[in-house]
Design a protein around this motif. Sequence first.
Motif, PDB file in Angstrom:
ATOM      1  N   GLN A   1      -2.876 -74.190  73.225  1.00  0.00           N
ATOM      2  CA  GLN A   1      -3.424 -75.141  72.261  1.00  0.00           C
ATOM      3  C   GLN A   1      -4.429 -76.040  72.996  1.00  0.00           C
ATOM      4  OE1 GLN A   1      -0.978 -78.578  71.173  1.00  0.00           O
ATOM      5  NE2 GLN A   1      -1.230 -77.980  69.015  1.00  0.00           N
ATOM      6  N   VAL A   2      -5.664 -76.088  72.462  1.00  0.00           N
ATOM      7  CA  VAL A   2      -6.725 -76.904  73.058  1.00  0.00           C
ATOM      8  C   VAL A   2      -7.254 -77.855  71.988  1.00  0.00           C
ATOM      9  CG1 VAL A   2      -8.992 -76.909  74.146  1.00  0.00           C
ATOM     10  CG2 VAL A   2      -7.367 -75.083  74.661  1.00  0.00           C
ATOM     11  N   VAL A   3      -7.370 -79.137  72.343  1.00  0.00           N
ATOM     12  CA  VAL A   3      -7.884 -80.151  71.417  1.00  0.00           C
ATOM     13  C   VAL A   3      -9.108 -80.802  72.059  1.00  0.00           C
ATOM     14  CG1 VAL A   3      -7.392 -82.209  70.087  1.00  0.00           C
ATOM     15  CG2 VAL A   3      -5.556 -80.547  70.536  1.00  0.00           C
ATOM     16  N   LEU A   4     -10.256 -80.816  71.320  1.00  0.00           N
ATOM     17  CA  LEU A   4     -11.493 -81.420  71.816  1.00  0.00           C
ATOM     18  C   LEU A   4     -11.995 -82.448  70.813  1.00  0.00           C
ATOM     19  CD1 LEU A   4     -13.520 -78.278  72.996  1.00  0.00           C
ATOM     20  CD2 LEU A   4     -12.388 -79.933  74.456  1.00  0.00           C
ATOM     21  N   PRO A   5     -12.586 -83.540  71.315  1.00  0.00           N
ATOM     22  CA  PRO A   5     -13.255 -84.464  70.394  1.00  0.00           C
ATOM     23  C   PRO A   5     -14.664 -83.928  70.082  1.00  0.00           C
ATOM     24  CG  PRO A   5     -13.400 -85.318  72.620  1.00  0.00           C
ATOM     25  CD  PRO A   5     -12.607 -84.040  72.705  1.00  0.00           C
TER      26      PRO A   5
ATOM     27  N   ILE B   1      -7.989 -72.126  64.141  1.00  0.00           N
ATOM     28  CA  ILE B   1      -8.599 -73.412  64.457  1.00  0.00           C
ATOM     29  C   ILE B   1      -8.209 -74.403  63.370  1.00  0.00           C
ATOM     30  CG2 ILE B   1     -10.570 -72.454  65.699  1.00  0.00           C
ATOM     31  CD1 ILE B   1     -12.237 -72.874  63.198  1.00  0.00           C
ATOM     32  N   ARG B   2      -8.160 -75.677  63.762  1.00  0.00           N
ATOM     33  CA  ARG B   2      -7.865 -76.748  62.819  1.00  0.00           C
ATOM     34  C   ARG B   2      -8.876 -77.871  63.083  1.00  0.00           C
ATOM     35  NH1 ARG B   2      -1.922 -78.505  63.703  1.00  0.00           N
ATOM     36  NH2 ARG B   2      -1.860 -79.010  61.491  1.00  0.00           N
ATOM     37  N   ILE B   3      -9.420 -78.420  62.010  1.00  0.00           N
ATOM     38  CA  ILE B   3     -10.399 -79.494  62.107  1.00  0.00           C
ATOM     39  C   ILE B   3      -9.776 -80.770  61.549  1.00  0.00           C
ATOM     40  CG2 ILE B   3     -12.717 -80.255  61.511  1.00  0.00           C
ATOM     41  CD1 ILE B   3     -12.611 -77.785  63.267  1.00  0.00           C
ATOM     42  N   PHE B   4      -9.939 -81.869  62.332  1.00  0.00           N
ATOM     43  CA  PHE B   4      -9.398 -83.157  61.930  1.00  0.00           C
ATOM     44  C   PHE B   4     -10.535 -84.176  61.821  1.00  0.00           C
ATOM     45  CE2 PHE B   4      -6.057 -80.878  64.080  1.00  0.00           C
ATOM     46  CZ  PHE B   4      -4.907 -81.157  63.348  1.00  0.00           C
TER      47      PHE B   4
ATOM     48  N   GLU C   1      -8.983 -78.447  67.035  1.00  0.00           N
ATOM     49  CA  GLU C   1      -7.814 -77.849  67.697  1.00  0.00           C
ATOM     50  C   GLU C   1      -7.969 -76.343  67.615  1.00  0.00           C
ATOM     51  OE1 GLU C   1      -3.171 -76.920  66.741  1.00  0.00           O
ATOM     52  OE2 GLU C   1      -3.892 -78.932  66.201  1.00  0.00           O
ATOM     53  N   GLY C   2      -8.007 -75.701  68.787  1.00  0.00           N
ATOM     54  CA  GLY C   2      -8.080 -74.249  68.831  1.00  0.00           C
ATOM     55  C   GLY C   2      -6.808 -73.684  69.436  1.00  0.00           C
TER      56      GLY C   2
ATOM     57  N   ARG D   1     -14.040 -89.016  74.761  1.00  0.00           N
ATOM     58  CA  ARG D   1     -15.286 -88.343  75.136  1.00  0.00           C
ATOM     59  C   ARG D   1     -15.162 -87.743  76.554  1.00  0.00           C
ATOM     60  NH1 ARG D   1     -20.632 -88.694  73.499  1.00  0.00           N
ATOM     61  NH2 ARG D   1     -20.096 -90.372  72.038  1.00  0.00           N
ATOM     62  N   GLY D   2     -15.636 -86.492  76.676  1.00  0.00           N
ATOM     63  CA  GLY D   2     -15.609 -85.797  77.961  1.00  0.00           C
ATOM     64  C   GLY D   2     -14.232 -85.308  78.363  1.00  0.00           C
ATOM     65  N   GLN D   3     -13.227 -85.465  77.505  1.00  0.00           N
ATOM     66  CA  GLN D   3     -11.869 -85.049  77.842  1.00  0.00           C
ATOM     67  C   GLN D   3     -11.424 -83.919  76.917  1.00  0.00           C
ATOM     68  OE1 GLN D   3      -9.705 -88.713  77.352  1.00  0.00           O
ATOM     69  NE2 GLN D   3     -10.040 -89.319  79.491  1.00  0.00           N
ATOM     70  N   SER D   4     -10.314 -83.321  77.274  1.00  0.00           N
ATOM     71  CA  SER D   4      -9.702 -82.293  76.419  1.00  0.00           C
ATOM     72  C   SER D   4      -8.199 -82.343  76.620  1.00  0.00           C
ATOM     73  CB  SER D   4     -10.236 -80.896  76.775  1.00  0.00           C
ATOM     74  OG  SER D   4      -9.861 -80.539  78.109  1.00  0.00           O
ATOM     75  N   HIS D   5      -7.492 -81.899  75.639  1.00  0.00           N
ATOM     76  CA  HIS D   5      -6.035 -81.796  75.737  1.00  0.00           C
ATOM     77  C   HIS D   5      -5.648 -80.334  75.592  1.00  0.00           C
ATOM     78  CE1 HIS D   5      -1.781 -82.618  75.229  1.00  0.00           C
ATOM     79  NE2 HIS D   5      -1.803 -81.801  74.183  1.00  0.00           N
ATOM     80  N   ARG D   6      -4.741 -79.869  76.460  1.00  0.00           N
ATOM     81  CA  ARG D   6      -4.323 -78.460  76.397  1.00  0.00           C
ATOM     82  C   ARG D   6      -2.817 -78.367  76.583  1.00  0.00           C
ATOM     83  NH1 ARG D   6      -8.162 -77.078  81.544  1.00  0.00           N
ATOM     84  NH2 ARG D   6      -7.624 -78.923  82.743  1.00  0.00           N
TER      85      ARG D   6
END
Length: 427
Positions: free
Chosen positions: A140-144, A88-91, A157-158, A123-128
């Motif tokens: 790769q999954v990115v969440l706000p 995991i990575r935190i931004f 980022e997971g 908000r309410g979205q994700s990137h994969r």
Amino acid sequence: MPNLPETPMELSSLLARRLGAAAIAISFAAGGVSYRIETRRAEQAALESAVAGARHFESPAMQMAIEKASGEHLALNRLLDRTRFVGIRIFSPDRALIYETWEDIPIALINAAQTRQHEWPGRGQSHRNWITVSGERLIQVVLPLFGKDGTLAGYLEGVSRLDTQTVQAQTEQVRNGALTAAVSVLATALLLYPLLLAMLRQAVGLSSRLLNSNLSLMRSLGNAIAKRDSDTDSHNYRVTCYAVALAEAMGLPKKDISALITGAFLHDVGKIGIPDSILLKAGKLTNEEFEVMKTHVLLGIEIVEDNPWLKGAALTIRYHHERFDGTGYPEGLRGDSIPLNARLFAVVDVFDALTSERPYKKPMALNEAMVIIECESGCHFDPTIVAVFKRLAPMLYTQTCQADRIELHRRMHETLARYFLANQMPS
């Protein structure tokens, strides 16, 4: 005319080959579509699972971990242990990396994930994303992430790794889906084969009977002409045999020869409408009588025009009295503007008239008839056709001109069978 098989066995074989080929092609297509659908479904399931795993980090412990940008982040590591992520990575909200942790995986996988560019969802979205490295697949999954006050706290980022068992399971699922689709198509084709074969046999049988009816109609019309004009009793049979032999020697297509056969056999069908006083007159016709006689070509067209099967005969019926120099009738056509079948038939029609016995004359010998034919080359006849006919004339004279009525009927039957019945399965 369709190239249909001649026997039931050939018909069954043809249908089996074509149905089999179609079934195989469709099964490959269905299998390919199923493969893509199943692959997409498996990938989507993996992505959804990764997103669901990432949602674990939307917790108070995650918020605390983000607020503490230093330290060991024990709470974050405990959450990592409970998910399928290998890293995991935190931004921060301004997208600066503030923390990351990885399980013990090859450095190449870590480098690929770290260098992969991605979007920053709202908000309410994700990137994969899928990441493929040396045959391995990462998700790769990115969440706000948002704080208690609703403001953006950062991004998570997971990265998850598809293990061998998962990949094998997905592959097996995809393969089974594609195989099921292909087998279903083949099984359907196998079940439909007897029904299609029965329907095709029935259709061919109907086609064959219809063809026989049309041939009988043609023979009946020809016999009707013979009854009205005794001079043409065997004339139709002879000129048809001559015309086919000449057309074959000239290499005409089969469909053109089929049309020539009907045209040759019915070329004088319009004489049915000529009064007996003119048609059966023993002496020479007057100019007025000859004008009436010339109308037989147009009467012939009227007789056959409503029969689609006899459509090809119309050109020979209408134009077989045209002359190469343009002095013929009914339209005075010249040279190549005269249809080829009509130009060809004109030669054999005159040849048979010269070499046949009529009430008002004796038959000419072959040499005498050919002298007249050659003299008319370029005037009455197409010189190219005359040159070919000259080579055939001795053989045709021996085989056809001197044949009796029974032999002519036999040869006519063979011609009809070759051009009209050969492609029909016997009923």
